[in-house]
Design a protein around this motif. Sequence first.
Motif, PDB file in Angstrom:
ATOM      1  N   GLN A  45       1.194  -1.113   0.192  1.00 18.66           N
ATOM      2  CA  GLN A  45       0.202   0.062  -0.133  1.00 18.66           C
ATOM      3  C   GLN A  45       0.973   1.098   0.198  1.00 18.66           C
ATOM      4  OE1 GLN A  45      -2.685  -0.332   3.625  1.00 18.66           O
ATOM      5  NE2 GLN A  45      -4.139  -1.733   2.191  1.00 18.66           N
ATOM      6  N   GLU A  78      -8.414  11.921  -3.328  1.00 23.59           N
ATOM      7  CA  GLU A  78      -9.252  10.116  -3.420  1.00 23.59           C
ATOM      8  C   GLU A  78      -8.798   8.873  -2.737  1.00 23.59           C
ATOM      9  OE1 GLU A  78      -9.900   9.487  -7.514  1.00 23.59           O
ATOM     10  OE2 GLU A  78     -10.929  10.969  -8.191  1.00 23.59           O
ATOM     11  N   GLU A  79      -9.457   8.158  -3.048  1.00 23.13           N
ATOM     12  CA  GLU A  79      -8.965   7.356  -1.731  1.00 23.13           C
ATOM     13  C   GLU A  79      -8.011   6.596  -2.636  1.00 23.13           C
ATOM     14  OE1 GLU A  79     -10.691   3.038   0.264  1.00 23.13           O
ATOM     15  OE2 GLU A  79     -11.797   4.459  -0.946  1.00 23.13           O
ATOM     16  N   GLY A  80      -6.908   5.734  -2.126  1.00 20.76           N
ATOM     17  CA  GLY A  80      -5.756   4.958  -2.636  1.00 20.76           C
ATOM     18  C   GLY A  80      -4.690   6.181  -3.193  1.00 20.76           C
ATOM     19  N   HIS A 244      -4.352   3.553  -9.035  1.00 18.94           N
ATOM     20  CA  HIS A 244      -4.937   2.458  -8.583  1.00 18.94           C
ATOM     21  C   HIS A 244      -4.876   1.677  -8.402  1.00 18.94           C
ATOM     22  CE1 HIS A 244      -8.489   5.517  -9.567  1.00 18.94           C
ATOM     23  NE2 HIS A 244      -8.027   5.373 -10.830  1.00 18.94           N
ATOM     24  N   GLU A 246      -4.116  -0.107  -4.993  1.00 20.19           N
ATOM     25  CA  GLU A 246      -4.230  -0.795  -3.890  1.00 20.19           C
ATOM     26  C   GLU A 246      -5.400  -1.888  -4.477  1.00 20.19           C
ATOM     27  OE1 GLU A 246      -4.507   2.233  -0.827  1.00 20.19           O
ATOM     28  OE2 GLU A 246      -2.366   2.250  -0.510  1.00 20.19           O
ATOM     29  N   GLU A 247      -6.146  -1.244  -5.182  1.00 24.69           N
ATOM     30  CA  GLU A 247      -7.921  -1.762  -5.211  1.00 24.69           C
ATOM     31  C   GLU A 247      -7.753  -2.626  -6.352  1.00 24.69           C
ATOM     32  OE1 GLU A 247     -11.931  -2.435  -5.605  1.00 24.69           O
ATOM     33  OE2 GLU A 247      -9.845  -1.423  -4.012  1.00 24.69           O
ATOM     34  N   ARG A 248      -6.592  -2.437  -7.605  1.00 23.75           N
ATOM     35  CA  ARG A 248      -5.735  -3.360  -8.369  1.00 23.75           C
ATOM     36  C   ARG A 248      -4.741  -4.594  -7.870  1.00 23.75           C
ATOM     37  NH1 ARG A 248      -1.151  -5.321 -10.073  1.00 23.75           N
ATOM     38  NH2 ARG A 248       0.020  -3.060 -10.021  1.00 23.75           N
ATOM     39  N   LYS A 249      -4.835  -4.965  -6.780  1.00 16.57           N
ATOM     40  CA  LYS A 249      -4.203  -5.465  -5.558  1.00 16.57           C
ATOM     41  C   LYS A 249      -5.128  -6.683  -5.048  1.00 16.57           C
ATOM     42  CE  LYS A 249       0.593  -4.224  -5.696  1.00 16.57           C
ATOM     43  NZ  LYS A 249       2.000  -3.919  -4.672  1.00 16.57           N
ATOM     44  N   LYS A 250      -6.018  -5.459  -5.126  1.00 11.86           N
ATOM     45  CA  LYS A 250      -7.217  -6.128  -3.582  1.00 11.86           C
ATOM     46  C   LYS A 250      -7.956  -7.095  -4.497  1.00 11.86           C
ATOM     47  CE  LYS A 250      -8.006  -2.295  -0.366  1.00 11.86           C
ATOM     48  NZ  LYS A 250      -8.234  -1.632  -0.080  1.00 11.86           N
ATOM     49  N   ILE A 251      -8.199  -6.815  -5.687  1.00  9.54           N
ATOM     50  CA  ILE A 251      -9.483  -7.672  -6.804  1.00  9.54           C
ATOM     51  C   ILE A 251      -8.398  -8.767  -6.567  1.00  9.54           C
ATOM     52  CG2 ILE A 251     -10.278  -7.104  -9.014  1.00  9.54           C
ATOM     53  CD1 ILE A 251     -10.900  -4.407  -8.616  1.00  9.54           C
TER      54      ILE A 251
END
Length: 279
Positions: A45, A78-80, A244, A246-251
């Motif tokens: 992160q 924005e978040e992230g 994005h 962090e979101e990519r890694k979560k997905i």
Amino acid sequence: MSTMIKMVRSFAAVAAFAIATPALAAGEGPHIDRQEWSFAGPFGQYDRGQLQRGFKIYREVCSSCHGLRLVAFRNLAEEGGPSFSEDQAKQIASEYTVIDGPNDDGEMYERPAILADKFPSPFPNEQAARAANGGAYPPDFSLLAKARAAHRGFPWFVFDAFTQYQENGPDYIYSLLTGYEEDPQGIEVPPGQYYNHSFISGNFLAMAPPLFDELVEYTDGTPMTVDQYARDVSAFMMWAAEPHLEERKKIGFRVMVFLIVFAGLLYFTKRKIWRNVEH
């Protein structure tokens, strides 16, 4: 027989290429050390404090020459990302001027930027940028952390696929910012150029060393050194290039869990259906 000979020759050629390529890669480009980043690895992160410090470096040191044309001011909140508040992002935007229009008279005009605007470029066009920098064109920072990197060559990029090493961009930027040398022994530096042992396209570049100790004031107790400045702005440029992440890694993690569960269900379903069938 001839087919077998061709296969052997082909295998020998591939083996020779595999052995020679690392040596060629090592000889053609600079050695870039891997650095430790908070955003590395499958669960990495961004460090919010580091991103804010990196933005401070960009705004106070880099923005006079380098643009950030693909990043909008709203992205800062924005978040992230750097996690500025909306009011902070609005305040930052208001410090910039953008060209808008046409107005009712058909003319373009200047106004303070708003959250929806993107960072304005410091020069109106490439020609103006080159004229102001002795013919050199300062690259835009928006995607630089993904576009510029030292290529590791074969077979290292194969290992990188398994270790999920994707930080060669910020590694290179950090190495470049800390790679300046004054009067290297036995090397004649052309006028108007600066020696940098990490620069990919030769060792001479037109950009003077941009960072010095205590150049930018930090208020959070972080050391105000060239090393820290280089790390912070490199991390910020990585975020600009991949906001994005962090979101990519979560997905990606959710997809891997789903595939593992799905594979298990298929295995047990297959065993149940075919257990009484003779093979």
